[in-house]
Every structure is written in C-alpha cells, then in structure tokens.
Write a protein that holds these residues in place. Sequence first.
Motif, PDB file in Angstrom:
ATOM      1  N   LYS A 145      96.851 -32.627 -29.100  1.00  0.00           N
ATOM      2  CA  LYS A 145      97.911 -31.676 -29.412  1.00  0.00           C
ATOM      3  C   LYS A 145      98.015 -31.475 -30.921  1.00  0.00           C
ATOM      4  O   LYS A 145      98.157 -30.358 -31.409  1.00  0.00           O
ATOM      5  N   THR A 177      90.421 -29.269 -27.051  1.00  0.00           N
ATOM      6  CA  THR A 177      91.144 -28.337 -26.186  1.00  0.00           C
ATOM      7  C   THR A 177      90.384 -27.036 -25.966  1.00  0.00           C
ATOM      8  O   THR A 177      90.917 -26.090 -25.406  1.00  0.00           O
ATOM      9  N   LYS A 231      94.240 -30.157 -32.092  1.00  0.00           N
ATOM     10  CA  LYS A 231      93.608 -29.179 -31.211  1.00  0.00           C
ATOM     11  C   LYS A 231      92.208 -29.613 -30.784  1.00  0.00           C
ATOM     12  O   LYS A 231      91.565 -28.946 -29.971  1.00  0.00           O
TER      13      LYS A 231
END
Lengths: 135, 870
Positions: free
Chosen positions: B459, B465, B462
């Motif tokens: 998160k 992802t 990044k």
Amino acid sequence: MTTALTPDAAVGSRTPGADAQDATATVEIFGPQGWFAVCAREDLIPGRGVAALLPDGEQVALFVDRAGRAYAIANRDPFTGAYVLSRGLTGSSANRPFVASPLLKQRFDLATGECLDDPSVSVRAYQVRVRGEEG
Amino acid sequence: MAAAATPNTTPARPTIVLVGHGMVGQRFLEELADRGVTERARVVVLCEEPRPAYDRVQLTSYFAGRTPEDLSLTEAGFMERHGIELHLGDPATAIDRDTRTVTARSGLTVRYDSLVLATGSYPFVPPVPGKDSTGCFVYRTIEDLLDIEEYAKNSGTGVVVGGGLLGLEAAGALKGLGLTTHIVEFNPRLMALQVDEGGGSALRRTVEEMGLEVHTGVGGKEIVAGDGGTVTAMELSDGSRIDTDLVIFSAGVRPRDQLARDCGLTVGERGGITIDEQCRTSDPAVYAIGECALASDGRVYGLVAPGYDMARVAADALAGQDGSFTGADLSTKLKLLGVDVASFGDAHGTTEGCLDVVYSDSRSGVYKKLVIGAEGELLGGVLVGDAEAYGMLRPLTGSVPPLAPEQLVLPAGAGAPAALGPSALPDDAVICNCHNVTKGAIRSAVTEHSCGTVPEVKKCTKAGTGCGSCVKALTSLVNDELEASGVSVDKGLCGCFPHTRAELYEIVRTLRLTTFAELLDSHGRPEARDGDGCEVCKPTVGSIIASLAPTLGADGYVLDGEQAALQDTNDHFLANLQKNGSYSIVPRIPGGEITPEKLIVIGEVARDFGLYTKITGGQRIDLFGARVDQLPQVWARLVDAGFESGHAYGKALRTVKSCVGQTWCRYGVQDSVRMAIDLELRYRGLRSPHKLKSAVSGCARECAEARGKDFGVIATSNGWNLYVGGNGGADPRHADLLAQDLDDEELIRLIDRFLMFYIRTADRLERTSAWLERIDGGLDHVRDVVVHDSLGLCDELEALMADHVHHYRDEWAETLNDPERLSRFVSFVNAPDAPDPSVRFVPERDQVKPDLTLLAGPTLPVRTLEGTSV
Ligand code: SRM
Ligand SMILES: Cc1cc2nc3c(=O)[nH]c(=O)nc-3n(C[C@H](O)[C@H](O)[C@H](O)COP(=O)(O)OP(=O)(O)OC[C@H]3O[C@@H](n4cnc5c(N)ncnc54)[C@H](O)[C@@H]3O)c2cc1C
Ligand code: SF4
Ligand code: FES
C-alpha cells in the motif's frame, strides 16, 4: 440486520442434542412458502453443515455453531457453481461466523451470505429458527 | 503552479482538464492529489468509458471470475475527497486551442488552463474484407470482454489474429471459454517483439501442447460471413481456411491521437502525440501521457510502467516541480497461458560485440538466453518456460553479474548454486518494474515508514500491485528487513492461534488435550477464544489430535464427536471431493500388488455404480463420480472384498510404491514388493502435517522412484538404503541419504523415528522436503536426532509409532458398522433418499465425466491461505 435468528431459550451453554427435550426440537427455514421444517436439532453437529432441500427445489446449507446458533445460506458455491457449501469448514473471523467453500476455499458469512474474500460476491442467507424447545 | 502552466492568466483557481480516464489518467490524478494540486485547482475529467479507470493489465482475469468492480483502480470516494469532477461516458470531441476549451459529446464545454491528454490506444484492425462482420471483436475494454463472453456462448471455434502478448492472452481466454482456438500470426514466430527465435519455438511448443492451434507466417486474407453477416470462416494468405464462429483482432495497438491531430498539435509520422521530456506537446498548455504519447526518445510505449512515469512527470510540471521522462525499459514478465515469459534489456542482442549464453530444453519447453556485453556485463535476456530468475536478473542489467552467466541460466539443481536471493541486490535495483520501486524504497518502507507486513508495504510503495510478478521477491525482502530490525514476524498458525503447528503439537501432547475447544479457549489468541476457530486451525489441530490419539487416550476415529467438525471436507466424507460435488474413492492397494480377484471386484463395483475408473500415479485405482449417498454402498462392497481405505483424502500416508524387485527382476537384490507392503501396512492411517509418500526399489536402477518420496528405500546387496525428504509435485526434490545398508528391523526403526519427529516439528502443510530444508541444522540435525538419538527422544518417538500401529483400524469398516455414522452420508438431511440433482455426468471415451454446464467460469480464483495469519 441479521437473518440468523436465535431462539430465545436456546442460547447459553446447551449442547444441541444433549438432553431429551432437544430430541423433539425442529429446525425450520423461512423459504418461499414460509417456515419449513427441515430436520431435528440433533441432526446438526456444531461446526459442521448439512444440505437441505426446500420445497421449490432450492438447496440450502444449514449450520449450527458452537454456541448453538443456527444459520442457513444457499448451498451453491458461486465461485465454482457446485452445490457444496454445506460441506465446508466453518469458523469465525472478527466475530463473523463463516463457512469456507470446500472447493476453492472462499469464505462466506453465515449470517449474511456475504463473501469475506470478495465483497462483490454473496449468496442468499435464509432465516432459521429452532422450534419445540422448552420455554 | 499557475504561473508555470498558464503564464497568461491569473485566475484564482486554474482549471486542469484531463481527457481519458484510463490507467495512466487515474495515476496522473493520484499524483496531482499527492502534490496538493487538486486543492489549488479545479480538475475536470472526461472519461469515454462508462466506468471509471480500471486495471486493463489484469483485464483477462475477468474470465477467471474477477468482476469489473474488482478491477477498478479508483478507490471509493477518491474523486469526492479531492473535489475532482468526473464525467463518465462523455468523451471529448473537440479541442479549441485558441479559446482553450474542450467540448465533450454531451455538449459540455470546459475552459482549461492546462489540458492533459491520456487517451491511450485503440486496437489496430487490419483491413481484411469482412472485418466488420458480426462475430468480430477487439480486446481492449471490459465492454469488449462482456461482448466476447456473450457471443462465445453460442460458438464452438474462435480465431485470434495476432500472436503477440495480447493475442496469446485473448487466445487463452477463448480456450478457457471452451472454444477450439486458433492463433494466426503474421510473423514467423509468436511474441516476435519480446522473444527471439529460440524462445518463440519453445513458447509455440508449449502453447500447442495446451491444445491451441498455432499458424505462423500467415495472415488473414478474408473473413467469410454467412447469412445475416455473421462470421463462418477465415481464409488465410496461404490459401487455407479455418471454419470459425468468432474472430478477435489483436494485431497491435495505435495511439489515439485524432483529437490532437484535429487541433493541430504535432504528431509523429507513425502516430503518437509528440511530447518533450516534461510531457508537453507542441502547445505548452497541453500535455500528453501514456500510450497516446510519442516520447522524446522517439518511441510510443505500450506498457503501463512508462505511462506511470509520464503521469508523474506531468504532475511534477503542473506542480512546478522538476521531472523528466526520457525513455523506459521495455522489460516484461508475464504469465501467458500459464507459461512464464520474460524479456529484458537488449533481448535481441543488438548491441555491437555482444555474446549469447543459451540454455534450451525443448522437452520441458524451457528456453533461456542471456546477452552479455564485451566487458562481461549483462545486457538483457529472454526467459521462456522458467522465468524464476527474472526478478534477479533484470536489476543486474548493466552490471557484471556476481556469477558466471552459464550458472545463471542453468536450472536449479543442475549445478547452479543456490539462487541468489534478493538480499544480494544493491539498493538501487528496481524490484517492482510496474511501479518503479527500488529495493531501497522497500527497505525504507519498513524501516522509516514502519510498515510491518507485506500488504502495508504494498500500500505504501505500490510495489507488487501491478502485474504481481515481483511479490515473491518483495515478500522475502520485507521479511528480511523486519527480522533485521528486530521485529518479530508473527509466525502464528492463523488468526486464532499465536503458536506454530509444532508448538501446538507440544501443548496438546504435554497437556493431554483431546478437544479443539479446550485448546482454543486456553491457548487461542484472546479475541479468538470461545469462538469457532477457522478453516486453517481446525484441520491442523484435528490432525494433531488424530496422530496423538492413542497416546492421549482419545478415540482415533476421525468422525467422532468434536473431531467430525475439525476435518477437512475430504476427511469428513472419507473420500475426495471433485469439482462437481461428487467424490472419488481410492481403495488401498499396498505396494501396488493386487490379485486378479480384487481387480475384478473393483471393475464390477465401478461398472455397477457407473464410476469413472483411472489408474493413479500412485500405483492404485481411483473410482470417480460417486455421490455422497453412494459412498457407503460402494464401500460395503469393497470392504466385503477385503479392501481398506486408501486415505487418498487425508493428510496421511498415501502409497508405498514398489518395483517388482528380486522375485522377478533379473537385477533385483531384495524383495522390494514385500518391504513396500510391510511399510504401507505399518504406516497406513498415520495422520501427519501433510501427505506422506514412499517407495521401495529393488536395486539402484530405482524403478520405483524412491528418491522422489518423503521416505524412500533402495535395496543394496547388504540391505536397504534409506532416503528422506524427497518430493515430486510443484517443487521437486531428490531425497537425501539418511542411512545405509540397514537390515529390515533397523530400517523400520529409523523410519518410525523419522516420521514421528517430522510430525512433531513440521509446520502445517509442510512436506518433509520443505521441513528438511527449513529446520536448523537440516539433514545433519535430523540424522543426529533419529540415528544418534542426540535429543534422547527416540524411545518416545518409537513408542508413539508403536501406539499408532497397534491402534490402527480401517475407517471405512468402522463407518459401515455404525448406523449413526452412516446417517451422515446423505445428500440432503431432509430427504435422505434423494440423490443430489446437481451432480450430473455426461459420457466421454466410454466412461463418464462431470457435466459442468451447471458450473461457472473456466479458471477460478483459488483463495490461498497464506494471508490468513493476522
Ligand atoms: C489421483 C492422482 C492423479 C492420478 O490420477 O494419477 C492425484 C490426484 C490429486 N492430487 Fe496428486 N494425485 C496423484 C498422484 C500424485 C503424485 C505421484 C505419486 O504420488 O507418485 C504426485 C507427485 C509426488 C509427490 O507428491 O511428491 C502428486 C502431487 C500432488 C501435489 C503436490 C504436492 C507437493 O508437495 O508439491 C498436490 C497438491 C497438494 O497436496 O498440496 C496434489 C493433489 C492432488 C489432489 C488431492 C488435488 C485435490 O485436492 O483435488 C488430487 C485429488 C485426487 C482425487 O480427488 O482423487 N498432488 N500427486 C494420483 C493419486 C495417487 C494415489 O494413488 O494416491
Ligand atoms: C488485455 C491487455 C493486457 C495488457 N497487459 C499488460 C501487461 O501485462 N503489462 C503492461 O505493462 N501493459 C499491459 N497492457 C497495456 C496497458 O493496459 C496499457 O499500457 C495502459 O492501459 C495504458 O494506459 P493509458 O491510460 O495510456 O491508456 P488506457 O488505459 O487505454 O486509457 C485510455 C482511456 O482514454 C479513453 N479515451 C480515449 N479517447 C478519449 C476521448 N476523446 N475522451 C475521453 N476519453 C477518451 C479511453 O476510452 C480509455 O479509457 C495490457 C493491455 C491489454 C488490453
Ligand atoms: S529397481 Fe532394480 S529390481 Fe526393481 S524393477 Fe528396477 S531394475 Fe528391477
Ligand atoms: S513488477 Fe509488476 S507488480 Fe511489481
């Protein structure tokens, strides 16, 4: 809103099937034609499910948890299309009772039918009650 | 910012208009918000598609069950929080640079101070006659996929035009939808852009083995349409013809630069809106980013990572910060149709004076090439079939690798030293290519931003992802970093227990606990006590209790009392669940030896119940397609004929394979069949952390493949050699020699100890191979414990096994003898005699197979249990 109804007198430390009175208690599901008796309370093993057939041919997965609360959701696993949710392992996560599909392991909230691993997926949850117990 | 972007106006709140809300457009908005620009400026977004930005890279996962909502890249509330005006389904139709206005299809006209074009690409459709017939599709948007899915329902065959990255992906999707699928590629090989000839042919072989038809070096000449203008066939340039119902064009993409052309912005000769290093077009008030832009290095980038870089640079420019985009790496790693394909750096070896190092194994479809420069530096490479090394090699590009190049391409185990971990990389090595995140950034996410878990690091940075190919390296870096900084990584089994499986085993054993509830309420995490446990700890504890049952004085029968609720579905019905809800049945055939009478019984039972019959890879016979309510009837016949449960459903001993051995074979030096039968009967029913497999070979020729087993026995002229920790499956490992030239008794004693030590100390679902690699001291330690009794445990281990052997009872015979237990084997609790109508079969090759028309999509998201610990 919770769709799993706990019969008032049934909560507490009673183990289903443990005493004589329970033998007459029946588990009922609210189906398309109203309340429908599916089995005796003692037919259910805490932490395990069974499948039941509703009058309209729908399959329901019926569970009872350790505290004696009964739950019913659709038996069809939406991820695979197989009618197997009644055969999954149950558990609780953050106080939400769930069953994990025996095929690809996605978990479903027993009270709401919501998939815990993919909130965009859910199965139908049914109201359940246990009748014929003392009180 | 206003000054930088709009020199001629001084409005209180300048307006930024973004045209195109795709992957890069959304990233641009996030970058603006990060820089606080959204607070100072009005931001208007014109989005052509009916939904906000979504993950186009993962588009195909829609067919694997991910919904359009799952694919969304736009966090709920993002637009509202930043006051961004998003107009869905309203594309820009014209730009007037003199008045600085953009007009949308709805008639909406917005005046801009800065305009950002992020219009992406459109799929190129070659001008073949018939290309507009019903049944022709492109593969770019969610709407395209919805249309294809619908149309495929009534189609039997599909052709994909284009054998590049996207073409293969589209072909995989068609195959998954059940269509006979052809790929037509104009180039002489698949994925011509990314891989070289050798890689292309390895890829082709693998793709063909999956049942796809590949036509290379030919183009589509005409699409033949039948009545009503629907596709019926495709004619190819070599004169051949494919009868087909559906065609997908995937022959490359072209930048969507029409708007820019129409308003007089400079575009490249072959398309693409010309931009400078700050992503400005020929009009300084207009920017272009992503796939629609022609970068200052003369390239149009068709990958998302360079687009994200441009988004950052444009946001920098609008925020008055410095940033520049001068070009990007074209490295990719993909899993196409299940085949790993990666290319990076100078994959085609165009640098002057470069050399190739190639490893190629056409049997297994593996091809690896590294391009090495004159100074020994790694310039690039192509990996097909096994791209494991990509995560390591790409960051090393440009430097001289720490190992000789040939060692870098050899498969693991073939002389290659243990793979270099990500820990060997420098801090500036890029770990996540999609989001350009370096090792240093990941480390500082842990050390400076106190991220304590992989999801938190994802998160925060990044990383991981995008395409997901870096997650393995990421996880290992994060865990290393956490441990280095003294943080204890939660090794608890699951959200219910803070202990490992081995710790729980000790607790159960020493406190003599016989129920899960007792263990949970006394040792569970506080929040989990009095709860119901979960699907991870219940079967784990069930197995621990089962393997210790005789010692604890508990009933060993796995379906009694609370034990019933702990068992995995398979154990619960003492059979293996199949995809349509039916079960398979595997009777034990010890050592693979079976009499003709018994074979006949199996044949008769299978015939009478209409079961699909197959010889398994474990030297026995599997009977598939029984309904729950048929299991007792089938087993009644099998038990009657002397069969027992084969525990194919349990984490327990499976089979002990044998070769025919000394009795018949001219080379054999011991009776391997007898030993295999003895071992199988001794350890049958033993519940363990994972399944256990074994084999006995009659001589060193090793026909039973004993070294691929958890414990394998190979005959010598002096006795038996015992090997442990072998594994087939996903991560094969040859077993290591534990002891040599043992007599029968010594052999069995060592195996007893070995198995009980494993059961005691392994993690949940940890095969002996992984366990041996993990435990401190490895093989030497295990040898010390089980051969030299260094911990003084051996008596206890042997006693545990003796208890097990003594108390073994056949689970199926027990079940059949008890009406209460039998009553569970019904499809419906309220209709015990009704068969489950959803379990249906259709014929195939003279037997049956599941009728899956009732079931959902082709490939399904399997939930992995890794993330379940808190
Ligand atoms: C039936 C069989 C395939 C066949 O038709 O031949 C089979 C079928 C399954 N295998 Fe297997 N394996 C079968 C032999 C093998 C072998 C070969 C062998 O045993 O010699 C291997 C490689 C050897 C090994 O295990 O090291 C094998 C490695 C696996 C693995 C990977 C294990 C690993 O450590 O990587 C799995 C997955 C797992 O267990 O997590 C698996 C899992 C499965 C499951 C249980 C998958 C599932 O959960 O549905 C399949 C269930 C079968 C069923 O429903 O009846 N199967 N499987 C074979 C049954 C052998 C038997 O008689 O018991
Ligand atoms: C199936 C598939 C798989 C892929 N796999 C990978 C991969 O593994 N790795 C990788 O790096 N890349 C991959 N890509 C490419 C990647 O998706 C693109 O590089 C990325 O989406 C580019 O982002 P973009 O914003 O420039 O364009 P897009 O995401 O296409 O967004 C452009 C948007 O602008 C809209 N638009 C166009 N004109 C107008 C207008 N006039 N007004 C308003 N809106 C307009 C379009 O409708 C679209 O929504 C893949 C693409 C596909 C289709
Ligand atoms: S392993 Fe040796 S004894 Fe066994 S079958 Fe092969 S050659 Fe014969
Ligand atoms: S490299 Fe694609 S997500 Fe990290």
